[in-house]
Design a protein around this motif. Sequence first.
Motif, short mmCIF file in Angstrom:
data_model
loop_
_atom_site.label_atom_id
_atom_site.label_comp_id
_atom_site.label_asym_id
_atom_site.label_seq_id
_atom_site.Cartn_x
_atom_site.Cartn_y
_atom_site.Cartn_z
N SER A 76 -0.59 -18.81 -1.17
CA SER A 76 0.00 -18.78 0.27
C SER A 76 -0.74 -17.57 0.93
O SER A 76 -0.92 -17.86 2.42
N LEU A 77 -1.09 -16.58 0.46
CA LEU A 77 -1.90 -15.52 1.18
C LEU A 77 -3.31 -15.66 1.60
O LEU A 77 -4.02 -15.09 2.18
N ARG A 78 -3.82 -17.13 1.10
CA ARG A 78 -5.29 -17.15 1.58
C ARG A 78 -4.98 -17.88 2.69
O ARG A 78 -6.00 -18.18 3.48
N VAL A 79 -3.75 -18.49 3.27
CA VAL A 79 -3.72 -18.78 4.44
C VAL A 79 -3.96 -17.73 5.78
O VAL A 79 -3.40 -16.78 5.65
N ASP A 80 -4.80 -18.24 6.69
CA ASP A 80 -5.01 -16.98 7.72
C ASP A 80 -4.18 -16.72 8.64
O ASP A 80 -4.24 -17.02 10.03
N GLU A 81 -2.94 -16.49 8.26
CA GLU A 81 -1.82 -16.43 8.97
C GLU A 81 -1.26 -15.07 9.01
O GLU A 81 -1.12 -14.63 7.76
N THR A 82 -0.76 -14.30 9.96
CA THR A 82 -0.15 -13.26 9.87
C THR A 82 1.32 -12.95 10.47
O THR A 82 1.48 -13.48 11.61
N PRO A 83 2.26 -12.56 9.63
CA PRO A 83 3.62 -12.61 10.44
C PRO A 83 3.79 -11.71 11.47
O PRO A 83 2.71 -10.84 11.64
N ASP A 84 5.19 -11.69 12.04
CA ASP A 84 5.37 -10.98 13.03
C ASP A 84 5.75 -9.52 12.49
O ASP A 84 6.65 -9.65 11.57
N ARG A 204 -3.68 -6.50 -3.14
CA ARG A 204 -5.11 -6.54 -2.50
C ARG A 204 -5.16 -7.43 -1.10
O ARG A 204 -5.46 -6.98 -0.16
N ARG A 205 -4.58 -8.53 -1.52
CA ARG A 205 -4.67 -9.60 -0.33
C ARG A 205 -3.88 -9.25 0.79
O ARG A 205 -3.99 -9.27 1.76
N ILE A 206 -2.58 -8.66 0.10
CA ILE A 206 -1.53 -8.25 1.03
C ILE A 206 -2.15 -7.07 1.97
O ILE A 206 -1.89 -6.92 3.30
N CYS A 207 -2.50 -6.06 1.22
CA CYS A 207 -3.05 -4.70 2.06
C CYS A 207 -4.23 -5.28 2.96
O CYS A 207 -4.32 -4.67 4.23
N ASN A 208 -5.06 -6.37 2.65
CA ASN A 208 -6.14 -6.47 3.44
C ASN A 208 -5.42 -7.39 4.79
O ASN A 208 -5.64 -7.06 5.90
N LYS A 209 -4.24 -8.08 4.60
CA LYS A 209 -3.82 -8.78 5.89
C LYS A 209 -2.71 -7.81 6.89
O LYS A 209 -2.74 -8.17 7.96
N LEU A 210 -2.49 -6.61 6.15
CA LEU A 210 -1.65 -5.51 6.90
C LEU A 210 -2.57 -4.53 7.44
O LEU A 210 -2.18 -3.81 8.15
N GLY A 211 -3.94 -4.71 7.25
CA GLY A 211 -4.96 -3.66 7.95
C GLY A 211 -4.93 -2.65 7.07
O GLY A 211 -5.54 -1.40 7.71
N GLY A 212 -4.45 -2.59 5.98
CA GLY A 212 -4.63 -1.34 5.19
C GLY A 212 -5.67 -1.63 3.90
O GLY A 212 -6.51 -2.30 4.08
N ALA A 213 -5.40 -0.50 2.92
CA ALA A 213 -6.32 -0.72 1.64
C ALA A 213 -5.26 -0.19 0.48
O ALA A 213 -4.31 0.05 0.57
N CYS A 214 -6.08 -0.40 -0.68
CA CYS A 214 -5.30 -0.03 -1.86
C CYS A 214 -6.18 0.37 -2.80
O CYS A 214 -7.36 0.14 -2.79
N GLY A 215 -5.76 1.10 -4.08
CA GLY A 215 -6.69 1.43 -4.89
C GLY A 215 -6.03 2.19 -5.89
O GLY A 215 -4.71 2.20 -6.18
N TYR A 216 -6.93 2.74 -7.00
CA TYR A 216 -6.38 3.43 -8.27
C TYR A 216 -7.12 4.72 -8.12
O TYR A 216 -8.36 4.82 -8.08
N GLU A 217 -6.37 5.70 -8.94
CA GLU A 217 -7.30 7.12 -9.17
C GLU A 217 -6.43 7.61 -10.33
O GLU A 217 -4.97 7.46 -10.55
N THR A 218 -6.93 8.50 -11.07
CA THR A 218 -6.23 9.17 -12.22
C THR A 218 -5.51 10.61 -11.24
O THR A 218 -6.07 11.28 -10.55
N ASN A 219 -4.26 10.74 -11.77
CA ASN A 219 -3.50 12.01 -10.98
C ASN A 219 -3.60 13.24 -11.91
O ASN A 219 -4.32 13.15 -12.65
N GLN A 220 -2.98 14.08 -11.42
CA GLN A 220 -3.36 15.54 -12.00
C GLN A 220 -2.83 15.49 -13.36
O GLN A 220 -3.20 16.51 -13.98
N TYR A 221 -1.94 14.66 -13.60
CA TYR A 221 -1.23 14.80 -15.12
C TYR A 221 -2.36 13.91 -16.11
O TYR A 221 -1.83 13.84 -17.16
N GLY A 222 -3.21 13.16 -15.58
CA GLY A 222 -4.05 12.52 -16.23
C GLY A 222 -3.84 10.91 -16.42
O GLY A 222 -4.28 10.06 -17.18
N GLY A 223 -2.60 10.61 -15.45
CA GLY A 223 -1.89 9.43 -15.52
C GLY A 223 -2.45 8.50 -14.43
O GLY A 223 -3.66 9.08 -13.98
N SER A 224 -1.69 7.67 -14.01
CA SER A 224 -2.23 6.76 -12.93
C SER A 224 -1.51 7.06 -11.66
O SER A 224 -0.35 7.43 -11.67
#
Length: 233
Positions: A76-84, A204-224
């Motif tokens: 459904s996220l492949r459809v090029d529609e953006t909600p209000d 990732r698809r949601i963030c693209n449609k919302l005009g944002g971004a997403c990602g992963y990094e290691t935090n200060q505790y060595g976790g996610s």
Amino acid sequence: ITAKALAQQNMELNAFAHTVAHDLKHPVTSLIGISTLLNNAADSLDKAQQQEFIAQIHKSSVKMNSMINGLLQLASLRVDETPDFAPVHMQRVIDEALNSLAVLIAEAEPKITIQPNFPVVRSYAQWLEEIWLNYLSNAFKYGGTPAIIHVGFQPDPESDSVIFWVDDRGPGVSKAEASQLFTEFHRLHTVRHDSHGLGLSIVRRICNKLGGACGYETNQYGGSRFWFSLPVS
């Protein structure tokens, strides 16, 4: 449609077919095996054994349903529609996600800290809740025993956006695996054994449609730390 776009679609369709065949095969095989055993040997099994097999059937069925729902949502996220878009109280969205994960929380008993005063954003609440559901459920499952979770946000003036994140104190992910986390249908066999490879693709698809971004990094505790950003405007 361009040749490049067509090639991309064909690649995604191949990945889609592979995912359906690979990920549904195990629970289907489990259902066939257990149901056959119950059908042929039910009289020789005591009540406890019967209940155990029924529980396994239920577990496999729930997993299949989760996979199918994920595939349908991804399609459904492949459809090029953006909600209000509308004003969204982010804290309320997080609360809704936590309510939906009540059973998992009861099982994992994570320790959760949530930063106060989350901002109101102009976005789409249903999609944002899906992001939080993915990030929080991953943190509960893989964030340690018990999982220690910190949910927060911070403004990013350079990109004129707000970054939201979920930290845990689990083992984290290697650099090689991290580079593939949000890749379509990718699975991390050695890290996330029960993942069916769809959750972060959906994020990732949601963030693209919302005009944002997403990602992963290691935090200060060595976790996610799994994060996503939304434009301030």
